[in-house]
Design an enzyme around this catalytic site. Sequence first.
Site, PDB file in Angstrom:
ATOM      1  N   LYS A 133       0.854  -1.191   0.000  1.00  0.00           N
ATOM      2  CA  LYS A 133       0.000   0.000   0.000  1.00  0.00           C
ATOM      3  C   LYS A 133       0.887   1.236   0.000  1.00  0.00           C
ATOM      4  O   LYS A 133       1.340   1.692   1.052  1.00  0.00           O
ATOM      5  CB  LYS A 133      -0.921  -0.011   1.229  1.00  0.00           C
ATOM      6  CG  LYS A 133      -2.331  -0.458   0.893  1.00  0.00           C
ATOM      7  CD  LYS A 133      -3.247  -0.439   2.075  1.00  0.00           C
ATOM      8  CE  LYS A 133      -4.211   0.725   2.068  1.00  0.00           C
ATOM      9  NZ  LYS A 133      -5.156   0.765   0.971  1.00  0.00           N
TER      10      LYS A 133
HETATM   11  N1  PMP Z   1      -7.644  -3.143  -2.820  1.00  0.00           N
HETATM   12  C1  PMP Z   1      -7.134  -1.904  -2.747  1.00  0.00           C
HETATM   13  C2  PMP Z   1      -6.423  -1.355  -3.925  1.00  0.00           C
HETATM   14  C3  PMP Z   1      -7.298  -1.150  -1.586  1.00  0.00           C
HETATM   15  O1  PMP Z   1      -6.794   0.076  -1.500  1.00  0.00           O
HETATM   16  C4  PMP Z   1      -8.010  -1.693  -0.499  1.00  0.00           C
HETATM   17  C5  PMP Z   1      -8.276  -0.872   0.727  1.00  0.00           C
HETATM   18  N2  PMP Z   1      -7.195  -0.839   1.569  1.00  0.00           N
HETATM   19  C6  PMP Z   1      -8.515  -2.994  -0.619  1.00  0.00           C
HETATM   20  C7  PMP Z   1      -8.306  -3.694  -1.783  1.00  0.00           C
HETATM   21  C8  PMP Z   1      -9.205  -3.630   0.527  1.00  0.00           C
HETATM   22  O2  PMP Z   1      -8.255  -3.931   1.501  1.00  0.00           O
HETATM   23  P1  PMP Z   1      -8.660  -4.076   3.032  1.00  0.00           P
HETATM   24  O3  PMP Z   1      -9.757  -5.065   3.060  1.00  0.00           O
HETATM   25  O4  PMP Z   1      -7.430  -4.586   3.679  1.00  0.00           O
HETATM   26  O5  PMP Z   1      -9.064  -2.737   3.484  1.00  0.00           O
END
Ligand code: PMP
Length: 287
Positions: A133
Site C-alpha cells: 500500500k
Molecule cells: N484493494 C485496494 C487497492 C485497496 O486500497 C483496499 C483498501 N485498503 C482494498 C483492496 C481492501 O483492503 P482491506 O480489506 O485490507 O481494506
Amino acid sequence: MLTPAFKYGACTFEGLRGYQDAALKEVHVFRLREHLDRLRFSMHVMRFDDPPPDEAMRRALRELIRANRIAGDCHIRLMVWVDGDGEQTATGPIGWGMAALPRDADPRVREGIHVAVSSWTRIGDNAMPPRIKVTANYNNGRLSGLQAKTDGYGGVILLTASGHVSETPGACVFIVREGRLITPSHTDDILESITRATVLELARDELGIAAEERPIARTELYAAEEAFLCGSGNEIQPILSVDRLKLGDGQPGPVTRRVQQVYFDAVRGALPARRGWLTPMLGGAAP
Ligand code: PMP
C-alpha cells in the site's frame, strides 16, 4: 514540497475502521494487528529506514481517538513516509502520522452500486506492486475512477495485463455463481485485503458457503448471479450491474446480504468467537 513522499510517492499507508460498541461504550478498531503487519510489509519492500514500532503507533492511535473524543464509527488513516529532501532512492528520515474522522453508514452498502470494467489496466507486480500500500500506486485507481465517474458509474473494476479481473481502486471483488463465492487470486495484482480474508473465513466457518480463489475472466462478471466489493473503507457493497448488464434481478442478492450480516456482526463484536479481531480504544485494556 521537496520530500520524497511528494516527489516520488514514497509513502506507505493503511485505512482502518473503528466501530462503536454501544453496549460497552467502546470504539473497537477492526483487525489492527493485521493492518500493522501489512504496513510493516509495505515499509519493508520500500526499504524504509527505522520504521516506527507497532507499540508507538498503537499508543498514538489510542491517544488520537481519545483526544478527538471519537465515540462512534470512524475511519482511520495511518501514513508513514520518506521525509527530508532526499533523492529517489532515499530511505529516510521517516515521518509518520495518523488521522481519525467520524464516518456514518454509507448508503451504497444498503443500496449497491453500478460498476464498469475500466479501459485502464491494473498495475502489475513487477512494476508497481499492488500487494504493497503505497500512495503512488493509487494513481492507477484514480485514473480508472475518474473515467468511470465521467461515464456515470458508481465504481470500477480493473483487469490485469492478461485480462483477468483484478480489483477496484480501493476494494476487492467477489462474484457468486451457483451459490458459491469466487474471488481473484493473490497473483492477479490485488492488495492482500484484510476484508477479503475476513469474508473468506466467515463464509466458510460461519455461513457454510464454499469459496474459491482463482482467476476470473471479464465475461464471468456478466455471468455472475451476484457480486460485491469489499474493503475496510467500502465495507461490503453489492454490485448491481457491470457495464450496464444487470446481475440477477439487479438488486442486492441473498448471498451478498448474508455476507454483509455476518461481516457487520463481526466488526460490531456480535460474534463471540471473533472478538479477538477487535482492539478497544477507550476504556478497555491498552491496544
Ligand atoms: N484493494 C485496494 C487497492 C485497496 O486500497 C483496499 C483498501 N485498503 C482494498 C483492496 C481492501 O483492503 P482491506 O480489506 O485490507 O481494506
